[in-house]
Write a protein that holds these residues in place. Structure first.
Motif, mmCIF file in Angstrom:
data_model
loop_
_atom_site.group_PDB
_atom_site.id
_atom_site.type_symbol
_atom_site.label_atom_id
_atom_site.label_comp_id
_atom_site.label_asym_id
_atom_site.label_seq_id
_atom_site.Cartn_x
_atom_site.Cartn_y
_atom_site.Cartn_z
ATOM 1 N N ALA A 32 -3.108 -1.444 -6.793
ATOM 2 C CA ALA A 32 -3.778 -0.147 -6.854
ATOM 3 C C ALA A 32 -4.382 0.107 -8.230
ATOM 4 O O ALA A 32 -5.342 0.860 -8.370
ATOM 5 N N ARG A 34 -2.319 1.219 -10.818
ATOM 6 C CA ARG A 34 -1.538 2.289 -11.462
ATOM 7 C C ARG A 34 -0.799 1.789 -12.707
ATOM 8 O O ARG A 34 -0.683 2.517 -13.677
ATOM 9 N N ARG A 46 -7.233 -8.604 -6.790
ATOM 10 C CA ARG A 46 -8.238 -7.569 -6.980
ATOM 11 C C ARG A 46 -7.488 -6.298 -7.362
ATOM 12 O O ARG A 46 -6.304 -6.165 -7.011
ATOM 13 N N PHE A 50 -9.597 0.687 -1.887
ATOM 14 C CA PHE A 50 -10.609 0.091 -1.008
ATOM 15 C C PHE A 50 -11.604 1.150 -0.529
ATOM 16 O O PHE A 50 -12.641 0.827 0.020
ATOM 17 N N GLY A 52 -10.219 4.071 1.452
ATOM 18 C CA GLY A 52 -9.653 4.466 2.745
ATOM 19 C C GLY A 52 -9.524 3.299 3.718
ATOM 20 O O GLY A 52 -9.811 2.147 3.384
ATOM 21 N N PHE A 75 7.223 4.357 -0.762
ATOM 22 C CA PHE A 75 6.649 5.703 -0.892
ATOM 23 C C PHE A 75 5.119 5.682 -0.955
ATOM 24 O O PHE A 75 4.502 6.729 -1.102
ATOM 25 N N ALA A 76 4.516 4.499 -0.851
ATOM 26 C CA ALA A 76 3.049 4.413 -0.850
ATOM 27 C C ALA A 76 2.562 4.670 0.575
ATOM 28 O O ALA A 76 2.058 3.788 1.274
ATOM 29 N N THR A 78 0.124 6.535 2.003
ATOM 30 C CA THR A 78 -1.287 6.509 2.417
ATOM 31 C C THR A 78 -1.772 5.075 2.601
ATOM 32 O O THR A 78 -2.441 4.747 3.580
ATOM 33 N N ASN A 82 -3.191 3.409 5.958
ATOM 34 C CA ASN A 82 -4.535 2.815 6.006
ATOM 35 C C ASN A 82 -4.483 1.363 6.478
ATOM 36 O O ASN A 82 -5.358 0.908 7.215
ATOM 37 N N LYS A 196 14.194 8.601 -5.902
ATOM 38 C CA LYS A 196 13.640 8.289 -4.574
ATOM 39 C C LYS A 196 14.549 7.256 -3.934
ATOM 40 O O LYS A 196 15.188 6.483 -4.652
HETATM 41 P P1 NAP Z 1 -0.543 5.731 -1.931
HETATM 42 O O1 NAP Z 1 -0.394 7.178 -2.245
HETATM 43 O O2 NAP Z 1 -0.061 5.236 -0.624
HETATM 44 O O3 NAP Z 1 -2.054 5.279 -2.054
HETATM 45 C C1 NAP Z 1 -3.075 6.093 -2.589
HETATM 46 C C2 NAP Z 1 -4.338 5.240 -2.657
HETATM 47 O O4 NAP Z 1 -4.223 4.249 -3.681
HETATM 48 C C3 NAP Z 1 -4.618 4.456 -1.389
HETATM 49 O O5 NAP Z 1 -5.223 5.261 -0.406
HETATM 50 C C4 NAP Z 1 -5.500 3.353 -1.922
HETATM 51 O O6 NAP Z 1 -6.793 3.839 -2.204
HETATM 52 C C5 NAP Z 1 -4.871 3.059 -3.262
HETATM 53 N N1 NAP Z 1 -3.864 1.986 -3.178
HETATM 54 C C6 NAP Z 1 -2.510 2.087 -3.062
HETATM 55 N N2 NAP Z 1 -1.932 0.879 -3.055
HETATM 56 C C7 NAP Z 1 -2.949 -0.019 -3.171
HETATM 57 C C8 NAP Z 1 -2.997 -1.438 -3.233
HETATM 58 N N3 NAP Z 1 -1.881 -2.185 -3.207
HETATM 59 N N4 NAP Z 1 -4.226 -2.021 -3.352
HETATM 60 C C9 NAP Z 1 -5.370 -1.286 -3.402
HETATM 61 N N5 NAP Z 1 -5.374 0.071 -3.358
HETATM 62 C C10 NAP Z 1 -4.182 0.688 -3.254
HETATM 63 O O7 NAP Z 1 0.122 4.857 -3.085
HETATM 64 P P2 NAP Z 1 0.928 5.321 -4.388
HETATM 65 O O8 NAP Z 1 2.216 5.910 -3.972
HETATM 66 O O9 NAP Z 1 -0.022 6.073 -5.274
HETATM 67 O O10 NAP Z 1 1.243 3.898 -5.004
HETATM 68 C C11 NAP Z 1 0.222 3.191 -5.680
HETATM 69 C C12 NAP Z 1 0.714 1.798 -5.997
HETATM 70 O O11 NAP Z 1 1.917 1.856 -6.776
HETATM 71 C C13 NAP Z 1 1.039 0.981 -4.757
HETATM 72 O O12 NAP Z 1 0.548 -0.320 -4.969
HETATM 73 C C14 NAP Z 1 2.547 0.997 -4.684
HETATM 74 O O13 NAP Z 1 3.056 -0.194 -4.113
HETATM 75 C C15 NAP Z 1 2.946 1.118 -6.153
HETATM 76 N N6 NAP Z 1 4.195 1.875 -6.365
HETATM 77 C C16 NAP Z 1 4.337 3.119 -5.854
HETATM 78 C C17 NAP Z 1 5.530 3.802 -6.074
HETATM 79 C C18 NAP Z 1 5.763 5.186 -5.496
HETATM 80 O O14 NAP Z 1 6.864 5.736 -5.717
HETATM 81 N N7 NAP Z 1 4.829 5.766 -4.768
HETATM 82 C C19 NAP Z 1 6.534 3.207 -6.835
HETATM 83 C C20 NAP Z 1 6.345 1.922 -7.347
HETATM 84 C C21 NAP Z 1 5.150 1.272 -7.115
HETATM 85 P P3 NAP Z 1 -7.993 3.717 -1.137
HETATM 86 O O15 NAP Z 1 -7.717 4.722 -0.083
HETATM 87 O O16 NAP Z 1 -9.202 3.980 -1.959
HETATM 88 O O17 NAP Z 1 -7.956 2.309 -0.589
#
Ligand code: NAP
Length: 246
Positions: A32, A34, A46, A50, A52, A75-76, A78, A82, A196
């Motif tokens: 993503a 982050r 990459r 993307f 959505g 917790f990801a 969305t 998708n 979490k």
């Molecule tokens: P999310 O809310 O489910 O996703 C928000 C948006 O971020 C998605 O719609 C997508 O954008 C983009 N995205 C998320 N994961 C992606 C990936 N692997 N590759 C490309 N785009 C991605 O996700 P989030 O909770 O913000 O987490 C973001 C990233 O941090 C993920 O890779 C997740 O595995 C990692 N992470 C999350 C947590 C947590 O507590 N949430 C903890 C540790 C690691 P588009 O709609 O534009 O495609």
């Protein structure tokens, strides 16, 4: 065969390591973006959203992918939704590779809540000393409870942490050890831990330390996952990939 791995977790990194050099699978890891300075993955990758479910479907079709492993964090929500939508639209096989949730055992004093907002509420009105380990993106939910003293631990420096007027920040990445976690909680006079339900061994020791010290824990439950098969072991994911060769 081409495999897309949706990453951002240690599971995704482990799968990428296992598939490094596999020219028969031509895997790609998607992050993503982050994490501020991610270690360079051992396979093609990459970075960035993307756009959505439609954008992901376009990426999958243009790249000629045959299967997707959703190894995002539990917790990801969305991204997982998708992935389910895009794979359903293209009739591509999809599997979730994730760590099992944690379970409370004897001596644990857990309160389970559905969101970071509910966790902030569950801390109560009386000021407490809180160990906050929910990840930097969930910190804003605690701005509504500024009466507490927060020991905040994140991997990257969070933006807007000053919304918590009484806080101390620790930047650290697991794995952690129960002994050191207990020492930290004792030194900081922690009265409640917030986490979490990420699952996995790397960050589990804080829960063991809390049990040992008799400290209550507010656990944020996982969002409901989409209806896709879930695997917890790397070997099973490798077998799943083999079974889905076109
Ligand atoms: P999310 O809310 O489910 O996703 C928000 C948006 O971020 C998605 O719609 C997508 O954008 C983009 N995205 C998320 N994961 C992606 C990936 N692997 N590759 C490309 N785009 C991605 O996700 P989030 O909770 O913000 O987490 C973001 C990233 O941090 C993920 O890779 C997740 O595995 C990692 N992470 C999350 C947590 C947590 O507590 N949430 C903890 C540790 C690691 P588009 O709609 O534009 O495609």
């Amino acid at each position: 065969m081409r495999i897309l791995i949706l990453g951002g977790t240690s599971e995704a990194s482990a799968l990428a390591r296992a598939l490094a050099g596999r020219t028969d699978l031509r895997p790609e890891l998607s992050l993503a973006g982050r994490t501020r300075s991610p270690a360079p993955p051992p396979i093609a990758y990459r970075i960035g959203g993307f756009g959505g479910a439609d954008g992901l479907a376009r990426h999958l079709a243009a790249g000629g992918f045959h299967a997707v492993v959703d190894a995002t964090h539990p917790f990801a929500e969305t991204m997982s939704r998708n992935a389910a939508e895009a794979c359903a639209a293209l009739a591509l096989p999809l599997v979730a590779f994730t760590r099992p949730p944690w379970a409370a055992g004897p001596g644990d004093r857990w309160t389970t809540v559905a969101s970071a907002e509910e966790a902030a509420d569950a801390l109560g009105r009386k000021p407490r000393s809180v160990f906050l380990t929910v990840g930097r993106l969930s910190l804003p939910a605690f701005a509504v409870a500024p009466q507490h003293r927060y020991l905040v631990r994140t991997i990257d420096r969070p933006d807007g942490i000053d919304a918590l007027p009484d806080h101390k920040l620790i930047l650290a990445r697991g794995p952690f050890e129960a002994k050191a976690e207990a020492a930290l909680m004792r030194e900081e006079g922690i009265e409640v831990l917030v986490s979490k339900d990420s699952g996995g061994a790397a960050t589990r020791p804080k829960l063991d330390a809390a049990r040992e010290l008799g400290i209550p824990v507010v656990i944020i439950r996982r969002p409901a996952p989409p209806d896709v098969p879930v695997l917890h072991e790397l070997e099973s994911v490798l077998a799943w990939i083999e079974a889905h060769r076109p």
